[in-house]
Design a protein around this motif. Structure first.
Motif, PDB file in Angstrom:
ATOM      1  N   ALA A  65       3.408  84.880  37.533  1.00 38.76           N
ATOM      2  CA  ALA A  65       3.316  83.244  38.221  1.00 38.76           C
ATOM      3  C   ALA A  65       3.681  83.713  39.426  1.00 38.76           C
ATOM      4  O   ALA A  65       2.974  81.852  39.977  1.00 38.76           O
ATOM      5  N   GLN A  66       4.887  84.496  39.945  1.00 45.02           N
ATOM      6  CA  GLN A  66       4.918  83.753  41.487  1.00 45.02           C
ATOM      7  C   GLN A  66       3.670  84.042  42.286  1.00 45.02           C
ATOM      8  O   GLN A  66       3.512  83.549  43.368  1.00 45.02           O
ATOM      9  N   ARG A  67       3.000  85.296  41.871  1.00 49.44           N
ATOM     10  CA  ARG A  67       1.614  85.276  42.839  1.00 49.44           C
ATOM     11  C   ARG A  67       0.531  84.431  42.010  1.00 49.44           C
ATOM     12  O   ARG A  67      -0.015  83.955  43.600  1.00 49.44           O
ATOM     13  N   GLU A 106      -2.286  80.241  44.585  1.00 46.34           N
ATOM     14  CA  GLU A 106      -2.433  77.860  44.677  1.00 46.34           C
ATOM     15  C   GLU A 106      -1.800  77.906  46.140  1.00 46.34           C
ATOM     16  O   GLU A 106      -2.474  76.763  46.516  1.00 46.34           O
ATOM     17  N   GLU A 150       1.046  81.236  42.329  1.00 46.95           N
ATOM     18  CA  GLU A 150       1.572  79.493  42.502  1.00 46.95           C
ATOM     19  C   GLU A 150       1.523  80.285  44.019  1.00 46.95           C
ATOM     20  O   GLU A 150       1.005  79.394  45.018  1.00 46.95           O
ATOM     21  N   SER A 151       1.881  81.470  44.430  1.00 47.23           N
ATOM     22  CA  SER A 151       1.689  81.990  46.388  1.00 47.23           C
ATOM     23  C   SER A 151       0.145  82.117  45.917  1.00 47.23           C
ATOM     24  O   SER A 151      -0.221  81.153  47.473  1.00 47.23           O
ATOM     25  N   ASP A 210       6.102  89.021  33.511  1.00 50.52           N
ATOM     26  CA  ASP A 210       5.624  87.213  33.290  1.00 50.52           C
ATOM     27  C   ASP A 210       5.547  86.909  34.564  1.00 50.52           C
ATOM     28  O   ASP A 210       5.391  85.916  35.317  1.00 50.52           O
ATOM     29  N   ASP A 211       7.282  86.695  34.706  1.00 51.73           N
ATOM     30  CA  ASP A 211       7.575  85.749  36.663  1.00 51.73           C
ATOM     31  C   ASP A 211       6.949  86.385  38.007  1.00 51.73           C
ATOM     32  O   ASP A 211       6.441  85.520  38.247  1.00 51.73           O
ATOM     33  N   GLY A 212       6.617  88.319  37.555  1.00 53.36           N
ATOM     34  CA  GLY A 212       6.045  87.995  39.151  1.00 53.36           C
ATOM     35  C   GLY A 212       4.673  87.593  38.739  1.00 53.36           C
ATOM     36  O   GLY A 212       4.114  88.053  40.422  1.00 53.36           O
TER      37      GLY A 212
END
Length: 71
Positions: A7-9, A14, A11-12, A3-5
């Motif tokens: 979420a980072q993708r 966005e 955010e990137s 889920d962290d990966g």
């Protein structure tokens, strides 16, 4: 962890979308300003043609009129 990966993708993406929106706004403003300039220049050309109508109609010229003064 997975889920962290994601979420980072997300955010990137966005952040990229935000930058793209800003760039699009800047480009739209540039196009708007260029169109205003084109419109103004077109009006100036029309005014200049009205001031000197014979030049735009290919008036006959005497070649002697184009000689430099020292001849």
């Amino acid at each position: 962890m997975h889920d962290d990966g994601i979420a980072q993708r997300l955010e990137s993406l966005e952040i990229k979308a935000s930058f793209m929106e800003d760039l699009l706004d800047q480009l739209n403003l540039t196009i708007y300003r260029q169109q205003e300039l084109i419109d103004r220049l077109a009006r100036e050309v029309i005014q200049l043609r009205q001031q000197v109508p014979e030049a735009g109609q290919g008036a006959a010229r005497n070649p002697r009129d184009e000689l430099p003064p020292h001849y």
